[in-house]
Design a protein around this motif. Structure first.
Motif, PDB file in Angstrom:
ATOM      1  N   VAL A  23       0.953  -1.205   0.070  1.00  0.00           N
ATOM      2  CA  VAL A  23      -0.037   0.010  -0.077  1.00  0.00           C
ATOM      3  C   VAL A  23       0.878   1.288  -0.018  1.00  0.00           C
ATOM      4  O   VAL A  23       0.670   2.224  -0.763  1.00  0.00           O
ATOM      5  N   SER A  24       1.857   1.188   0.684  1.00  0.00           N
ATOM      6  CA  SER A  24       2.656   2.322   0.885  1.00  0.00           C
ATOM      7  C   SER A  24       3.522   2.712  -0.484  1.00  0.00           C
ATOM      8  O   SER A  24       3.702   3.785  -0.821  1.00  0.00           O
ATOM      9  N   ARG A  25       3.970   1.605  -1.279  1.00  0.00           N
ATOM     10  CA  ARG A  25       4.385   1.641  -2.608  1.00  0.00           C
ATOM     11  C   ARG A  25       3.493   2.362  -3.573  1.00  0.00           C
ATOM     12  O   ARG A  25       3.858   3.353  -4.268  1.00  0.00           O
ATOM     13  N   ASP A  26       2.465   1.857  -3.186  1.00  0.00           N
ATOM     14  CA  ASP A  26       1.012   2.478  -4.245  1.00  0.00           C
ATOM     15  C   ASP A  26       0.841   3.956  -3.977  1.00  0.00           C
ATOM     16  O   ASP A  26       0.585   4.708  -4.702  1.00  0.00           O
ATOM     17  N   LEU A  27       1.102   4.332  -2.715  1.00  0.00           N
ATOM     18  CA  LEU A  27       0.902   5.496  -2.198  1.00  0.00           C
ATOM     19  C   LEU A  27       1.860   6.598  -2.441  1.00  0.00           C
ATOM     20  O   LEU A  27       2.069   7.729  -1.910  1.00  0.00           O
ATOM     21  N   ALA A  28       3.218   6.109  -2.884  1.00  0.00           N
ATOM     22  CA  ALA A  28       4.527   6.827  -3.001  1.00  0.00           C
ATOM     23  C   ALA A  28       4.232   7.997  -3.726  1.00  0.00           C
ATOM     24  O   ALA A  28       4.908   9.211  -3.279  1.00  0.00           O
ATOM     25  N   PHE A  29       3.382   8.442  -4.455  1.00  0.00           N
ATOM     26  CA  PHE A  29       2.846   9.323  -5.454  1.00  0.00           C
ATOM     27  C   PHE A  29       2.641  10.713  -4.310  1.00  0.00           C
ATOM     28  O   PHE A  29       2.979  11.754  -4.640  1.00  0.00           O
ATOM     29  N   PHE A  30       1.899  10.344  -3.183  1.00  0.00           N
ATOM     30  CA  PHE A  30       1.595  11.247  -2.116  1.00  0.00           C
ATOM     31  C   PHE A  30       2.797  11.798  -1.234  1.00  0.00           C
ATOM     32  O   PHE A  30       2.778  12.798  -0.575  1.00  0.00           O
ATOM     33  N   ALA A  31       3.755  10.941  -0.963  1.00  0.00           N
ATOM     34  CA  ALA A  31       4.770  11.257   0.011  1.00  0.00           C
ATOM     35  C   ALA A  31       5.689  12.384   0.173  1.00  0.00           C
ATOM     36  O   ALA A  31       5.903  12.523   1.289  1.00  0.00           O
ATOM     37  N   ASP A  32       5.724  13.126  -1.015  1.00  0.00           N
ATOM     38  CA  ASP A  32       6.265  14.233  -0.872  1.00  0.00           C
ATOM     39  C   ASP A  32       5.610  15.365  -0.275  1.00  0.00           C
ATOM     40  O   ASP A  32       6.056  16.662   0.035  1.00  0.00           O
ATOM     41  N   VAL A  33       4.150  15.235  -0.248  1.00  0.00           N
ATOM     42  CA  VAL A  33       3.406  16.376   0.145  1.00  0.00           C
ATOM     43  C   VAL A  33       2.575  15.873   1.489  1.00  0.00           C
ATOM     44  O   VAL A  33       2.428  16.830   2.551  1.00  0.00           O
ATOM     45  N   PHE A  34       2.197  14.712   1.673  1.00  0.00           N
ATOM     46  CA  PHE A  34       1.483  14.128   2.835  1.00  0.00           C
ATOM     47  C   PHE A  34       2.404  13.009   3.382  1.00  0.00           C
ATOM     48  O   PHE A  34       3.270  12.643   2.859  1.00  0.00           O
ATOM     49  N   ASN A  35       2.145  13.001   4.695  1.00  0.00           N
ATOM     50  CA  ASN A  35       2.942  11.998   5.631  1.00  0.00           C
ATOM     51  C   ASN A  35       2.029  10.738   5.363  1.00  0.00           C
ATOM     52  O   ASN A  35       0.908  10.720   5.722  1.00  0.00           O
ATOM     53  N   ILE A  36       2.736   9.743   5.102  1.00  0.00           N
ATOM     54  CA  ILE A  36       2.080   8.322   4.869  1.00  0.00           C
ATOM     55  C   ILE A  36       2.626   7.647   6.227  1.00  0.00           C
ATOM     56  O   ILE A  36       3.702   7.013   6.274  1.00  0.00           O
ATOM     57  N   GLU A  37       1.548   7.117   7.112  1.00  0.00           N
ATOM     58  CA  GLU A  37       1.888   6.530   8.242  1.00  0.00           C
ATOM     59  C   GLU A  37       1.481   5.184   8.275  1.00  0.00           C
ATOM     60  O   GLU A  37       0.421   4.600   7.447  1.00  0.00           O
ATOM     61  N   GLU A  38       2.327   4.116   8.789  1.00  0.00           N
ATOM     62  CA  GLU A  38       1.732   2.722   8.952  1.00  0.00           C
ATOM     63  C   GLU A  38       1.541   2.269  10.329  1.00  0.00           C
ATOM     64  O   GLU A  38       2.386   2.553  11.340  1.00  0.00           O
ATOM     65  N   CYS A  39       0.503   1.495  10.271  1.00  0.00           N
ATOM     66  CA  CYS A  39       0.225   0.677  11.689  1.00  0.00           C
ATOM     67  C   CYS A  39      -0.012  -0.587  11.352  1.00  0.00           C
ATOM     68  O   CYS A  39      -0.745  -0.887  10.505  1.00  0.00           O
ATOM     69  N   GLU A  40       0.272  -1.464  12.534  1.00  0.00           N
ATOM     70  CA  GLU A  40       0.496  -2.705  12.196  1.00  0.00           C
ATOM     71  C   GLU A  40      -1.089  -3.540  12.722  1.00  0.00           C
ATOM     72  O   GLU A  40      -1.291  -4.706  13.088  1.00  0.00           O
ATOM     73  N   TYR A  65      -1.616  21.883  -2.298  1.00  0.00           N
ATOM     74  CA  TYR A  65      -1.590  20.551  -2.482  1.00  0.00           C
ATOM     75  C   TYR A  65      -2.200  20.136  -3.968  1.00  0.00           C
ATOM     76  O   TYR A  65      -2.224  18.942  -4.105  1.00  0.00           O
ATOM     77  N   ALA A  66      -2.213  21.175  -4.770  1.00  0.00           N
ATOM     78  CA  ALA A  66      -2.951  20.864  -6.381  1.00  0.00           C
ATOM     79  C   ALA A  66      -2.411  19.893  -6.990  1.00  0.00           C
ATOM     80  O   ALA A  66      -2.997  19.063  -7.578  1.00  0.00           O
ATOM     81  N   GLU A  67      -1.087  19.615  -6.924  1.00  0.00           N
ATOM     82  CA  GLU A  67      -0.361  18.791  -7.903  1.00  0.00           C
ATOM     83  C   GLU A  67      -1.035  17.202  -7.458  1.00  0.00           C
ATOM     84  O   GLU A  67      -0.761  16.269  -8.074  1.00  0.00           O
ATOM     85  N   LYS A  68      -1.351  17.097  -6.031  1.00  0.00           N
ATOM     86  CA  LYS A  68      -2.021  15.719  -5.749  1.00  0.00           C
ATOM     87  C   LYS A  68      -3.530  15.493  -5.601  1.00  0.00           C
ATOM     88  O   LYS A  68      -3.742  14.414  -5.268  1.00  0.00           O
ATOM     89  N   LEU A  69      -4.072  16.540  -6.090  1.00  0.00           N
ATOM     90  CA  LEU A  69      -5.318  16.279  -5.942  1.00  0.00           C
ATOM     91  C   LEU A  69      -6.124  15.869  -7.277  1.00  0.00           C
ATOM     92  O   LEU A  69      -5.669  16.103  -8.296  1.00  0.00           O
ATOM     93  N   ASP A  70      -7.549  15.554  -7.144  1.00  0.00           N
ATOM     94  CA  ASP A  70      -8.079  15.246  -8.295  1.00  0.00           C
ATOM     95  C   ASP A  70      -8.981  16.368  -8.862  1.00  0.00           C
ATOM     96  O   ASP A  70      -9.662  17.291  -8.208  1.00  0.00           O
ATOM     97  N   VAL A  71      -8.405  16.760 -10.036  1.00  0.00           N
ATOM     98  CA  VAL A  71      -8.856  17.956 -10.731  1.00  0.00           C
ATOM     99  C   VAL A  71     -10.578  17.870 -10.724  1.00  0.00           C
ATOM    100  O   VAL A  71     -11.190  19.043 -10.511  1.00  0.00           O
TER     101      VAL A  71
END
Length: 159
Positions: free
Chosen positions: A19-36, A143-149
């Protein structure tokens, strides 16, 4: 720019990694946190709230030891501190009764089955994060570059 988090919850490390790999697109703007676990997620939510950070989205598996995904997402829905946080259930083992509870009590925003299409996950997260930012009244330009137009135009009433 406000700190905005996307939290992924799954008791299987390889699923979290995927999931984190698939969400890498967002990682430069949003914090991607993982919990087990759901318990780990609830602790993280406490910390993020204490730090006055936003939680735009929680992506959770359903079948986990202890508290399951529907229980976790329902608890988040009932906590006024996280009003507006979007919730996505990502699972292959939810029963019809589980889904009814997720929709009625957790106010589930979206559901995807495992094994998911990475492009569909990416698009869904774009749409949900866009909704969160507009509903919270945050400056979407940051956040424009990561949002859905299309979602942005629909919510802002622009053709």
């Amino acid at each position: 720019m406000e700190k905005i988090n996307i939290i992924c919850v799954d008791d299987e490390r390889e699923v979290l990694d995927s999931v984190s790999r698939d969400l890498a697109f967002f990682a430069d703007v949003f914090n991607i946190e993982e919990c087990e676990s759901a318990i780990e997620c609830l602790g993280l939510l406490e910390d993020l709230h204490a730090d006055q950070e936003y939680v735009a989205l929680v992506i959770s598996d359903h079948v986990m030891p202890g508290k399951n995904g529907v229980e976790l997402l329902t608890e988040i829905e009932m906590d006024n501190r996280f009003m507006g946080t979007k919730k996505l259930l990502l699972t292959g083992l939810a029963t019809q009764a589980d889904m009814v509870r997720a929709i009625n009590y957790a106010r589930l925003d979206h559901f995807l089955e495992k094994i998911w299409d990475p492009e569909e996950l990416l698009q869904t997260v774009k749409e949900l994060v866009t909704e969160f930012i507009v509903e919270k009244g945050l400056d979407h330009e940051d956040y424009a570059e990561k949002l859905d137009v299309k979602t942005l135009a629909r919510l802002l009433g622009k053709p």
